[in-house]
Design a protein around this motif. Structure first.
Motif, mmCIF file in Angstrom:
data_model
loop_
_atom_site.group_PDB
_atom_site.id
_atom_site.type_symbol
_atom_site.label_atom_id
_atom_site.label_comp_id
_atom_site.label_asym_id
_atom_site.label_seq_id
_atom_site.Cartn_x
_atom_site.Cartn_y
_atom_site.Cartn_z
ATOM 1 N N ASP A 11 28.595 45.247 38.219
ATOM 2 C CA ASP A 11 28.761 46.059 37.147
ATOM 3 C C ASP A 11 29.935 46.266 36.288
ATOM 4 N N GLY A 12 29.879 46.012 34.809
ATOM 5 C CA GLY A 12 31.017 46.167 34.225
ATOM 6 C C GLY A 12 31.538 47.761 34.036
ATOM 7 N N HIS A 13 32.527 47.947 34.245
ATOM 8 C CA HIS A 13 33.189 49.262 34.606
ATOM 9 C C HIS A 13 33.451 49.907 33.130
ATOM 10 N N GLU A 14 34.343 48.802 32.230
ATOM 11 C CA GLU A 14 34.492 49.165 30.798
ATOM 12 C C GLU A 14 33.955 48.417 29.665
ATOM 13 N N GLY A 15 33.387 47.479 30.339
ATOM 14 C CA GLY A 15 32.766 46.397 29.066
ATOM 15 C C GLY A 15 32.371 45.089 29.873
ATOM 16 N N SER A 16 33.348 44.026 29.567
ATOM 17 C CA SER A 16 32.998 42.672 30.206
ATOM 18 C C SER A 16 32.839 42.739 31.615
ATOM 19 N N MET A 17 32.301 41.663 32.189
ATOM 20 C CA MET A 17 32.455 41.530 33.538
ATOM 21 C C MET A 17 33.770 41.152 34.302
ATOM 22 N N PRO A 18 34.033 41.834 35.452
ATOM 23 C CA PRO A 18 35.370 41.618 36.182
ATOM 24 C C PRO A 18 35.561 40.131 36.555
ATOM 25 N N LEU A 19 36.767 39.753 36.612
ATOM 26 C CA LEU A 19 37.137 38.385 37.366
ATOM 27 C C LEU A 19 37.497 38.538 38.764
ATOM 28 N N ILE A 20 36.238 38.356 39.763
ATOM 29 C CA ILE A 20 36.689 38.489 40.992
ATOM 30 C C ILE A 20 37.700 37.517 41.484
ATOM 31 N N LEU A 21 38.728 38.211 42.047
ATOM 32 C CA LEU A 21 39.907 37.494 42.482
ATOM 33 C C LEU A 21 39.670 37.101 43.864
ATOM 34 N N SER A 22 39.111 38.052 44.937
ATOM 35 C CA SER A 22 38.713 37.715 46.068
ATOM 36 C C SER A 22 37.741 38.557 46.472
ATOM 37 N N GLN A 23 36.972 38.368 47.768
ATOM 38 C CA GLN A 23 35.949 39.146 48.281
ATOM 39 C C GLN A 23 35.716 38.548 49.708
ATOM 40 N N ARG A 24 35.522 39.646 50.581
ATOM 41 C CA ARG A 24 35.610 39.244 52.090
ATOM 42 C C ARG A 24 34.600 40.100 52.659
ATOM 43 N N ASN A 25 33.607 39.777 53.362
ATOM 44 C CA ASN A 25 32.815 40.732 54.351
ATOM 45 C C ASN A 25 33.106 40.217 55.666
ATOM 46 N N THR A 26 33.231 41.311 56.460
ATOM 47 C CA THR A 26 33.573 41.363 57.763
ATOM 48 C C THR A 26 32.608 41.982 58.616
ATOM 49 N N GLU A 42 39.774 43.295 35.016
ATOM 50 C CA GLU A 42 38.820 43.523 34.039
ATOM 51 C C GLU A 42 39.558 44.045 32.884
ATOM 52 N N LEU A 43 39.195 43.407 31.797
ATOM 53 C CA LEU A 43 39.490 43.562 30.396
ATOM 54 C C LEU A 43 39.045 44.647 29.789
ATOM 55 N N ALA A 44 39.630 45.872 29.329
ATOM 56 C CA ALA A 44 39.081 46.837 28.675
ATOM 57 C C ALA A 44 38.309 46.417 27.295
ATOM 58 N N ASP A 45 37.257 46.978 26.686
ATOM 59 C CA ASP A 45 36.495 46.787 25.675
ATOM 60 C C ASP A 45 37.527 46.511 24.588
ATOM 61 N N ASN A 46 38.724 47.123 24.348
ATOM 62 C CA ASN A 46 39.452 47.064 23.067
ATOM 63 C C ASN A 46 40.573 45.985 23.409
ATOM 64 N N GLN A 47 40.358 45.302 24.616
ATOM 65 C CA GLN A 47 41.449 44.290 25.042
ATOM 66 C C GLN A 47 42.829 44.757 24.977
ATOM 67 N N GLY A 48 42.975 45.986 25.048
ATOM 68 C CA GLY A 48 44.342 46.672 25.098
ATOM 69 C C GLY A 48 44.936 46.760 26.421
ATOM 70 N N TYR A 49 44.082 46.828 27.356
ATOM 71 C CA TYR A 49 44.399 47.338 28.719
ATOM 72 C C TYR A 49 43.787 46.070 29.830
ATOM 73 N N ILE A 50 44.332 46.037 31.096
ATOM 74 C CA ILE A 50 43.751 45.319 32.111
ATOM 75 C C ILE A 50 43.738 46.034 33.070
#
Length: 111
Positions: A11-26, A42-50
């Motif tokens: 789910d996009g928190h602030e707008g665009s889809m996040p870039l998943i850096l790592s994901q583990r299931n144990t 994730e990049l904010a909608d206004n592209q001013g924050y990451i």
């Protein structure tokens, strides 16, 4: 399996889809216990924050708990930090042009 956190990484928190850096299931033992860990950018909608998000979930057949840590920084500050602390490499159009030009020259063949 359902994730206890309805705000999971797809789910996009602030707008665009996040870039998943790592994901583990144990899986832990034979109890059906599952640990989920994920880090994303994730990049904010206004592209001013990451935002860097770190999500942890512990799920077992009787309960589920999760926690998410998020670190937000202005893009401007991130760029300044990278320039001050990152490893500098310089490439120029002259290098690229020379390499492309040399690749285009057919080799001379001598009998």
């Amino acid at each position: 399996m359902t994730i206890a956190d309805s705000r999971n990484s797809t789910d996009g928190h602030e707008g665009s889809m996040p870039l998943i850096l790592s994901q583990r299931n144990t899986t832990r033992g034979h109890t059906g216990s599952l640990i989920v860990q994920q880090e994303s950018l994730e990049l904010a909608d206004n592209q001013g924050y990451i935002t860097l998000r770190r999500y942890f979930e512990h799920y077992d057949p009787t309960s589920g708990e999760w926690v998410e840590y998020s670190h937000t920084v202005p893009i401007r500050d991130l760029v300044h930090w990278l320039m001050a602390h990152g490893q500098l490499r310089i490439h120029s159009s002259q290098e690229v042009g020379t390499q492309a030009w040399q690749a285009a020259i057919p080799e001379e063949r001598h009998p």
